[in-house]
Design a protein around this motif. Structure first.
Motif, PDB file in Angstrom:
ATOM      1  N   ARG A  37       0.833  -1.215   0.000  1.00  0.00           N
ATOM      2  CA  ARG A  37       0.000   0.000   0.000  1.00  0.00           C
ATOM      3  C   ARG A  37       0.862   1.257   0.000  1.00  0.00           C
ATOM      4  N   LEU A  38       1.731   1.338  -0.978  1.00  0.00           N
ATOM      5  CA  LEU A  38       2.666   2.456  -1.052  1.00  0.00           C
ATOM      6  C   LEU A  38       1.997   3.684  -1.665  1.00  0.00           C
ATOM      7  N   ASN A  39       2.347   4.864  -1.133  1.00  0.00           N
ATOM      8  CA  ASN A  39       1.804   6.100  -1.680  1.00  0.00           C
ATOM      9  C   ASN A  39       2.728   6.651  -2.766  1.00  0.00           C
ATOM     10  N   ASN A  40       2.437   7.865  -3.213  1.00  0.00           N
ATOM     11  CA  ASN A  40       3.179   8.433  -4.343  1.00  0.00           C
ATOM     12  C   ASN A  40       4.584   8.892  -3.988  1.00  0.00           C
ATOM     13  N   PHE A  41       4.978   8.787  -2.726  1.00  0.00           N
ATOM     14  CA  PHE A  41       6.346   9.138  -2.358  1.00  0.00           C
ATOM     15  C   PHE A  41       7.301   7.962  -2.525  1.00  0.00           C
ATOM     16  N   PHE A  42       6.782   6.825  -2.989  1.00  0.00           N
ATOM     17  CA  PHE A  42       7.608   5.660  -3.308  1.00  0.00           C
ATOM     18  C   PHE A  42       7.587   5.437  -4.825  1.00  0.00           C
ATOM     19  N   PRO A  43       8.601   4.758  -5.364  1.00  0.00           N
ATOM     20  CA  PRO A  43       8.503   4.324  -6.759  1.00  0.00           C
ATOM     21  C   PRO A  43       7.230   3.503  -6.951  1.00  0.00           C
ATOM     22  N   ASP A  44       6.636   3.605  -8.125  1.00  0.00           N
ATOM     23  CA  ASP A  44       5.403   2.871  -8.421  1.00  0.00           C
ATOM     24  C   ASP A  44       5.657   1.373  -8.272  1.00  0.00           C
ATOM     25  N   PRO A  45       4.984   0.690  -7.330  1.00  0.00           N
ATOM     26  CA  PRO A  45       5.281  -0.728  -7.102  1.00  0.00           C
ATOM     27  C   PRO A  45       4.707  -1.658  -8.162  1.00  0.00           C
ATOM     28  N   TRP A 169      15.221   0.388  -4.510  1.00  0.00           N
ATOM     29  CA  TRP A 169      14.529   1.350  -5.361  1.00  0.00           C
ATOM     30  C   TRP A 169      14.219   2.589  -4.532  1.00  0.00           C
ATOM     31  N   LEU A 170      14.594   3.772  -5.027  1.00  0.00           N
ATOM     32  CA  LEU A 170      14.476   5.020  -4.291  1.00  0.00           C
ATOM     33  C   LEU A 170      13.640   6.019  -5.073  1.00  0.00           C
ATOM     34  N   ARG A 171      12.805   6.753  -4.370  1.00  0.00           N
ATOM     35  CA  ARG A 171      12.154   7.934  -4.957  1.00  0.00           C
ATOM     36  C   ARG A 171      12.411   9.116  -4.033  1.00  0.00           C
ATOM     37  N   THR A 172      13.007  10.161  -4.573  1.00  0.00           N
ATOM     38  CA  THR A 172      13.258  11.384  -3.828  1.00  0.00           C
ATOM     39  C   THR A 172      12.368  12.478  -4.393  1.00  0.00           C
ATOM     40  N   THR A 173      11.511  13.040  -3.541  1.00  0.00           N
ATOM     41  CA  THR A 173      10.613  14.125  -3.933  1.00  0.00           C
ATOM     42  C   THR A 173      11.095  15.403  -3.254  1.00  0.00           C
ATOM     43  N   ALA A 209      21.242  12.365  -4.390  1.00  0.00           N
ATOM     44  CA  ALA A 209      20.102  11.478  -4.169  1.00  0.00           C
ATOM     45  C   ALA A 209      20.440  10.174  -3.458  1.00  0.00           C
ATOM     46  N   GLY A 210      21.690   9.765  -3.444  1.00  0.00           N
ATOM     47  CA  GLY A 210      22.042   8.532  -2.754  1.00  0.00           C
ATOM     48  C   GLY A 210      22.153   8.710  -1.253  1.00  0.00           C
ATOM     49  N   ASN A 211      22.067   9.942  -0.767  1.00  0.00           N
ATOM     50  CA  ASN A 211      22.216  10.224   0.664  1.00  0.00           C
ATOM     51  C   ASN A 211      20.874  10.158   1.390  1.00  0.00           C
ATOM     52  N   GLU A 212      20.931  10.283   2.716  1.00  0.00           N
ATOM     53  CA  GLU A 212      19.705  10.417   3.485  1.00  0.00           C
ATOM     54  C   GLU A 212      19.035  11.736   3.114  1.00  0.00           C
ATOM     55  N   ALA A 213      17.717  11.799   3.348  1.00  0.00           N
ATOM     56  CA  ALA A 213      16.949  12.983   2.952  1.00  0.00           C
ATOM     57  C   ALA A 213      17.486  14.256   3.618  1.00  0.00           C
ATOM     58  N   GLU A 214      17.954  14.138   4.857  1.00  0.00           N
ATOM     59  CA  GLU A 214      18.451  15.318   5.549  1.00  0.00           C
ATOM     60  C   GLU A 214      19.700  15.872   4.867  1.00  0.00           C
ATOM     61  N   GLN A 227      15.863  27.751  -2.383  1.00  0.00           N
ATOM     62  CA  GLN A 227      15.252  27.708  -1.059  1.00  0.00           C
ATOM     63  C   GLN A 227      14.448  26.419  -0.977  1.00  0.00           C
ATOM     64  N   VAL A 228      14.874  25.486  -0.139  1.00  0.00           N
ATOM     65  CA  VAL A 228      14.264  24.160  -0.073  1.00  0.00           C
ATOM     66  C   VAL A 228      13.161  24.159   0.976  1.00  0.00           C
ATOM     67  N   GLU A 229      12.006  23.597   0.591  1.00  0.00           N
ATOM     68  CA  GLU A 229      10.880  23.495   1.518  1.00  0.00           C
ATOM     69  C   GLU A 229      10.803  22.113   2.150  1.00  0.00           C
ATOM     70  N   ARG A 230      10.953  21.082   1.329  1.00  0.00           N
ATOM     71  CA  ARG A 230      10.887  19.730   1.889  1.00  0.00           C
ATOM     72  C   ARG A 230      11.575  18.741   0.951  1.00  0.00           C
ATOM     73  N   VAL A 231      12.092  17.689   1.561  1.00  0.00           N
ATOM     74  CA  VAL A 231      12.655  16.555   0.834  1.00  0.00           C
ATOM     75  C   VAL A 231      12.049  15.298   1.448  1.00  0.00           C
ATOM     76  N   ILE A 232      11.439  14.463   0.612  1.00  0.00           N
ATOM     77  CA  ILE A 232      10.813  13.228   1.079  1.00  0.00           C
ATOM     78  C   ILE A 232      11.414  12.077   0.284  1.00  0.00           C
ATOM     79  N   LYS A 233      11.916  11.087   0.997  1.00  0.00           N
ATOM     80  CA  LYS A 233      12.590   9.972   0.330  1.00  0.00           C
ATOM     81  C   LYS A 233      11.915   8.659   0.699  1.00  0.00           C
ATOM     82  N   GLY A 234      11.408   7.961  -0.311  1.00  0.00           N
ATOM     83  CA  GLY A 234      10.801   6.652  -0.111  1.00  0.00           C
ATOM     84  C   GLY A 234      11.715   5.567  -0.655  1.00  0.00           C
ATOM     85  N   THR A 235      11.925   4.518   0.139  1.00  0.00           N
ATOM     86  CA  THR A 235      12.850   3.442  -0.235  1.00  0.00           C
ATOM     87  C   THR A 235      12.141   2.111  -0.192  1.00  0.00           C
TER      88      THR A 235
END
Length: 343
Positions: A37-45, A169-173, A209-214, A227-235
């Motif tokens: 049940r992955l959301n859009n912050f993950f690669p399409d399963p 598999w990584l998705r970085t938003t 992109a290979g790093n942690e989101a922080e 100016q960055v607002e947010r970074v969300i990384k799904g693995t």
């Protein structure tokens, strides 16, 4: 210390599964993707699950004996995905170069020659791949959200999908704003109401992109004009099963060769997040290893950019492992979603 590093380097990075184990693993792994049940912050399963099923001997007919798993991720090795993607790209042209299937069947029956049997296997294999959705090993997309003329600013969303070298598999938003002035080099090229990626931004995101989101947030926020607002990384991954690297508390749960525990991590770094939090029983923090001096610099950077970090992880596992996994999570101080893996 040096001896430990040397031993780690000697450990094999791949585990090869034979036909029976390969088929069972791929059935469980694709089912885990379906159940997560992955959301859009993950690669399409969905295409990933479909491609996992295409790695099975029932599809390739023995053309590729043995499935390599990366022991770090518990997922098929990068080269297995790359080979499958290459085969899918040539499936149509390969089929066009083969006779009709009934001709291949007749030739194989009549002559018994290995070459005709192999051509029949290729026909069936490429036919199965021809209808599969594409899976791109790396894709970067940029979308314009809005333009704020009075601030000379344009706001963008960036989505970067990537297959890591260890099979994750990584998705970085990323949501950010670009201050557009004569003195700032444009990281995003703005044309009418659309955004085109510049090579500078592409290189920056690919490198980070290979790093942690922080760390991704920090690298982008330190770039002039952004100016960055947010970074969300799904693995997607790691998946834990017999023969791969498994955290010590979970090792007894996967001693059964039929067991599979799939994990899916989400890391969110944002300026609009109220507090820090860690609901990931498998995640530490890279900042914990910093020297006192480096930690002061790190804390000053956090205060300057004003972001907070939240980590979460969901799991998919056979129902009989749910109680043990729940206990593991609670011992780690987390409460995680655990979806049942059927079959």
């Amino acid at each position: 210390m040096a001896e430990a590093v040397a031993r780690a380097k000697k450990q094999p990075l791949e585990l090869t599964l034979g036909d029976e184990a390969e088929s069972a693993y791929l059935a469980r792994a694709s089912a885990a993707l379906d159940a997560a049940r992955l959301n859009n912050f993950f690669p399409d399963p969905r295409p990933l699950a479909s491609h996992l099923r295409c790695l099975a001997p029932a599809v390739h007919g023995g053309l590729y004996p043995g499935l390599p798993l990366d022991v770090r991720s518990g997922l098929p090795a990068y080269r297995a995905w790359a080979r499958l993607q290459a085969d899918r790209e040539v499936a149509g042209s390969s089929l066009a170069g083969l006779p009709p299937r009934e001709v291949l069947v007749a030739r194989a029956r009549r002559s018994g020659a290995t070459i005709h049997g192999k051509r029949l296997l290729k026909y069936d294999y490429f036919s199965a791949l021809a209808g599969q959705p594409p899976v791109t090993l790396s894709a970067l997309r940029i979308a314009l959200r809005r333009v704020v003329p009075e601030k000379s600013t344009a706001e963008f969303s960036i989505v970067f999908d990537k297959l890591d070298l260890c099979g994750l598999w990584l998705r970085t938003t990323i949501e950010l704003a670009q201050r557009d002035s004569f003195w700032n080099r444009r990281m995003v090229a703005l044309t009418d109401d659309s955004a085109g990626q510049t090579e500078a931004l592409r290189a920056l995101v690919y490198a980070a992109a290979g790093n942690e989101a922080e760390l991704i947030f920090a690298q982008l926020a330190a770039t002039e004009g952004l100016q960055v607002e947010r970074v969300i990384k799904g693995t997607i991954g790691p998946f834990f099963c017999a023969g791969v690297r498994v955290p010590a508390p979970l090792q007894p749960l996967v001693e059964d060769s039929a067991a599979l525990i799939a994990t899916f991590a989400l890391e969110r770094v944002a300026v609009d997040q109220a507090t820090d939090g860690n609901n990931d029983p498998l995640a530490g923090s890279w900042s914990e290893s910093l020297s006192p001096e480096a930690r002061q610099t790190y804390l000053a950077a956090r205060a300057r950019w004003g972001y907070r970090v939240f980590k979460d992880r969901k799991l998919v596992a056979p129902p009989q492992l749910a109680a043990a996994l729940t206990a593991f999570c609670r011992a780690s101080g987390t409460r995680n979603l655990i979806y049942p893996l059927a079959g």
